[in-house]
Scaffold this active site. Structure first.
Site, PDB file in Angstrom:
ATOM      1  N   ASN A 120     -10.088   0.119   0.049  1.00 34.84           N
ATOM      2  CA  ASN A 120      -8.624   0.176   0.071  1.00 34.84           C
ATOM      3  C   ASN A 120      -8.101  -0.450  -1.226  1.00 34.84           C
ATOM      4  O   ASN A 120      -8.198  -1.660  -1.415  1.00 34.84           O
ATOM      5  CB  ASN A 120      -8.129  -0.585   1.300  1.00 34.84           C
ATOM      6  CG  ASN A 120      -6.613  -0.604   1.418  1.00 34.84           C
ATOM      7  OD1 ASN A 120      -5.900  -0.234   0.494  1.00 34.84           O
ATOM      8  ND2 ASN A 120      -6.133  -1.061   2.563  1.00 34.84           N
ATOM      9  N   HIS A 154      -2.877   7.299   2.410  1.00 32.91           N
ATOM     10  CA  HIS A 154      -3.384   6.009   1.922  1.00 32.91           C
ATOM     11  C   HIS A 154      -4.819   5.828   2.421  1.00 32.91           C
ATOM     12  O   HIS A 154      -5.128   6.090   3.585  1.00 32.91           O
ATOM     13  CB  HIS A 154      -2.482   4.887   2.440  1.00 32.91           C
ATOM     14  CG  HIS A 154      -3.018   3.526   2.149  1.00 32.91           C
ATOM     15  ND1 HIS A 154      -3.472   3.160   0.903  1.00 32.91           N
ATOM     16  CD2 HIS A 154      -3.186   2.433   2.941  1.00 32.91           C
ATOM     17  CE1 HIS A 154      -3.891   1.913   0.942  1.00 32.91           C
ATOM     18  NE2 HIS A 154      -3.734   1.451   2.176  1.00 32.91           N
ATOM     19  N   CYS A 176       0.814  -1.228   0.000  1.00 31.62           N
ATOM     20  CA  CYS A 176       0.000   0.000   0.000  1.00 31.62           C
ATOM     21  C   CYS A 176       0.848   1.280   0.000  1.00 31.62           C
ATOM     22  O   CYS A 176       0.323   2.362  -0.231  1.00 31.62           O
ATOM     23  CB  CYS A 176      -0.954   0.009   1.188  1.00 31.62           C
ATOM     24  SG  CYS A 176      -2.046  -1.414   1.199  1.00 31.62           S
TER      25      CYS A 176
HETATM   26  O1  UT7 Z   1      -3.708  -1.170   3.561  1.00 30.63           O
HETATM   27  C1  UT7 Z   1      -2.837  -1.325   4.636  1.00 30.63           C
HETATM   28  C2  UT7 Z   1      -3.330  -0.632   5.803  1.00 30.63           C
HETATM   29  N1  UT7 Z   1      -4.449  -1.370   6.366  1.00 30.63           N
HETATM   30  C3  UT7 Z   1      -5.106  -0.775   7.346  1.00 30.63           C
HETATM   31  O2  UT7 Z   1      -4.833   0.334   7.669  1.00 30.63           O
HETATM   32  C4  UT7 Z   1      -6.155  -1.587   8.079  1.00 30.63           C
HETATM   33  C5  UT7 Z   1      -5.997  -1.283   9.552  1.00 30.63           C
HETATM   34  N2  UT7 Z   1      -6.999  -1.925  10.402  1.00 30.63           N
HETATM   35  C6  UT7 Z   1      -8.285  -1.532  10.402  1.00 30.63           C
HETATM   36  O3  UT7 Z   1      -8.689  -0.686   9.623  1.00 30.63           O
HETATM   37  C7  UT7 Z   1      -9.194  -2.116  11.428  1.00 30.63           C
HETATM   38  O4  UT7 Z   1      -8.432  -2.821  12.382  1.00 30.63           O
HETATM   39  C8  UT7 Z   1     -10.271  -3.080  10.822  1.00 30.63           C
HETATM   40  C9  UT7 Z   1     -11.260  -2.288  10.001  1.00 30.63           C
HETATM   41  C10 UT7 Z   1      -9.599  -4.136   9.964  1.00 30.63           C
HETATM   42  C11 UT7 Z   1     -11.039  -3.773  11.935  1.00 30.63           C
HETATM   43  O5  UT7 Z   1     -11.634  -2.816  12.801  1.00 30.63           O
HETATM   44  P1  UT7 Z   1     -11.548  -2.966  14.378  1.00 30.63           P
HETATM   45  O6  UT7 Z   1     -12.287  -1.842  14.971  1.00 30.63           O
HETATM   46  O7  UT7 Z   1     -10.079  -3.120  14.718  1.00 30.63           O
HETATM   47  O8  UT7 Z   1     -12.366  -4.282  14.616  1.00 30.63           O
HETATM   48  P2  UT7 Z   1     -11.889  -5.643  15.324  1.00 30.63           P
HETATM   49  O9  UT7 Z   1     -10.904  -6.352  14.469  1.00 30.63           O
HETATM   50  O10 UT7 Z   1     -11.513  -5.331  16.733  1.00 30.63           O
HETATM   51  O11 UT7 Z   1     -13.223  -6.477  15.319  1.00 30.63           O
HETATM   52  C12 UT7 Z   1     -14.344  -6.077  16.155  1.00 30.63           C
HETATM   53  C13 UT7 Z   1     -15.450  -7.088  16.004  1.00 30.63           C
HETATM   54  C14 UT7 Z   1     -15.000  -8.523  16.178  1.00 30.63           C
HETATM   55  O12 UT7 Z   1     -16.030  -9.218  16.851  1.00 30.63           O
HETATM   56  P3  UT7 Z   1     -15.867  -9.546  18.427  1.00 30.63           P
HETATM   57  O13 UT7 Z   1     -14.618 -10.350  18.563  1.00 30.63           O
HETATM   58  O14 UT7 Z   1     -15.789  -8.202  19.115  1.00 30.63           O
HETATM   59  O15 UT7 Z   1     -17.128 -10.306  18.727  1.00 30.63           O
HETATM   60  C15 UT7 Z   1     -14.928  -9.035  14.762  1.00 30.63           C
HETATM   61  O16 UT7 Z   1     -15.125 -10.418  14.667  1.00 30.63           O
HETATM   62  O17 UT7 Z   1     -16.011  -6.987  14.689  1.00 30.63           O
HETATM   63  C16 UT7 Z   1     -16.068  -8.300  14.107  1.00 30.63           C
HETATM   64  N3  UT7 Z   1     -15.932  -8.181  12.667  1.00 30.63           N
HETATM   65  C17 UT7 Z   1     -16.947  -7.948  11.824  1.00 30.63           C
HETATM   66  N4  UT7 Z   1     -18.271  -7.814  12.027  1.00 30.63           N
HETATM   67  C18 UT7 Z   1     -19.050  -7.581  10.961  1.00 30.63           C
HETATM   68  C19 UT7 Z   1     -14.774  -8.223  11.945  1.00 30.63           C
HETATM   69  N5  UT7 Z   1     -15.044  -8.032  10.634  1.00 30.63           N
HETATM   70  C20 UT7 Z   1     -16.383  -7.853  10.542  1.00 30.63           C
HETATM   71  C21 UT7 Z   1     -17.262  -7.626   9.461  1.00 30.63           C
HETATM   72  N6  UT7 Z   1     -18.576  -7.496   9.717  1.00 30.63           N
HETATM   73  N7  UT7 Z   1     -16.829  -7.509   8.171  1.00 30.63           N
END
Ligand code: UT7
Length: 340
Positions: A297, A267, A134
């Site tokens: 993204n 980005h 990225c």
């Molecule tokens: O391109 C390179 C750069 N990449 C980035 O910058 C990505 C950086 N990371 C992020 O943007 C975020 O970490 C994410 C968008 C990937 C995830 O967001 P988050 O607020 O960190 O969520 P999380 O991983 O803590 O997940 C929270 C909850 C989990 O459920 P529990 O364990 O709390 O019950 C996940 O299982 O959300 C759940 N979850 C979803 N729910 C509905 C994860 N993906 C999804 C989904 N739909 N697609």
């Protein structure tokens, strides 16, 4: 037959300071648009749950574009490159350097840059791919800037092009809703005036495992998993820190301050990271260019896509001071500060 392309000398005398300046921008999105509701329906077929509400709240993404079968990164790059050349008032014959930033090349080899060169109908100029995931476009722009300043190129086509839909695991809801396909390009020319003011590139290979496609091709087979894996929270934490440090470093290098910025184009991965970066720089959010809502993204394509959208909408204008920032797998990050 002349084996070398004729390239513009761009009004630079051999004694004058030599800079690199963006002469034109272009971009391309494949027509197939999938809303968050479309993604939710796709995942429901696999027994997985997601929602527009979750995706918008956590990322700011509302839609992404995916290519159809048979369309490759070079095809998207070709559309974006033609648009950038037209905006710059150049033709492909003027180009003496092609760099394509991509992690989703058409083939293992030759490079997507060579395939793009062939599709542009030219030959002879240097062409290579750059792989910094990225951060790829920011890396490619910094490399092209150095080559132009060194006098080894006069007119560079710098492209970010990706078909991430090909490497997504549609059984993993934590990643497949985040990414999209697209391409963006700029024509970077030698100039007596800046142009690019300063660049910063960094990497930390200790974090290889937090964002990767671990598979490879060997012995006529794909070995290992050829789909994207990401520890989202680890990437999030690192991204917030390095985007801030790269922004401050590139400003200091150029002798500028955050108040000098007209636009920040980071980005486009997550609106929360982007807004956090702007806030740390005390930039009003209306100076932040955000296209993540409509593009998702698009990895190396995200920054040049956002730049072109901002130029075409009349926001980024000639003379504006713009900061471009990349961050992603590797771990890699970097920034380019420029007067547009
Ligand atoms: O391109 C390179 C750069 N990449 C980035 O910058 C990505 C950086 N990371 C992020 O943007 C975020 O970490 C994410 C968008 C990937 C995830 O967001 P988050 O607020 O960190 O969520 P999380 O991983 O803590 O997940 C929270 C909850 C989990 O459920 P529990 O364990 O709390 O019950 C996940 O299982 O959300 C759940 N979850 C979803 N729910 C509905 C994860 N993906 C999804 C989904 N739909 N697609």
């Amino acid at each position: 037959m002349n084996p070398l392309p004729s390239s513009p000398t761009a009004h630079v005398s051999s004694q004058a300071p030599r800079f690199a300046r963006i002469a034109g921008t272009g971009s391309y999105l494949p027509p197939r648009r999938l809303s968050n509701a479309d993604m939710a329906a796709l995942l429901a077929e696999k027994g997985l749950e997601t929602s527009d509400e979750w995706i918008v709240e956590r990322t700011g993404i509302r839609a992404r574009h995916f290519v159809d079968d048979g369309v490759n990164s070079s095809d998207l790059a070709l559309h974006a490159s033609r648009a950038a050349l037209q905006a710059a008032g150049r033709t492909a014959d003027d180009v003496d350097l092609i760099i394509v930033a991509t992690s989703t090349p058409d083939m293992v080899f030759p490079s997507t840059a060579c395939i793009l060169q062939q599709k542009l109908g030219v030959h002879g100029c240097a062409a290579f791919d750059l792989q910094a995931v990225c951060s790829g476009f920011v890396y490619a722009l910094a490399v092209a800037d150095s080559m132009i300043k060194a006098g080894s190129a006069n007119c560079a086509l710098v492209v970010g092009a990706e078909v991430f839909s090909r490497i997504l695991d549609f059984n993993d809801r934590t990643t497949c809703v985040l990414f999209g396909d697209g391409a963006g390009a700029v024509v970077l020319e030698a100039s007596a005036e800046p142009g690019i003011l300063a660049t910063e590139l960094h990497a930390d290979g200790r974090h290889v495992g937090i964002l990767c496609v671990p598979g490879t091709v060997a012995g006529g087979q794909v070995l290992g998993d050829p789909l994207l894996k990401m520890d989202g929270q680890a990437v999030f934490k690192l991204a917030v820190g390095v985007l801030d440090s790269a922004a401050r470093a590139v400003l200091e290098k150029a002798g500028r301050s955050a108040e000098d910025l007209d636009w920040l184009i980071p980005h486009q991965a997550n609106i929360r990271i982007m807004q956090g970066t702007a806030k740390k720089l005390r930039l009003p959010l209306d100076k932040l260019i955000a296209t993540v809502d409509e593009h998702g993204n698009t990895s190396a394509a995200s920054v040049p896509l956002a730049l072109d959208v901002a130029v075409k909408s009349g926001r980024v204008k000639r003379g504006d001071t713009v900061m471009l920032e990349g961050v992603g797998g590797g771990f890699t990050w970097g920034a380019v500060l420029l007067d547009f």
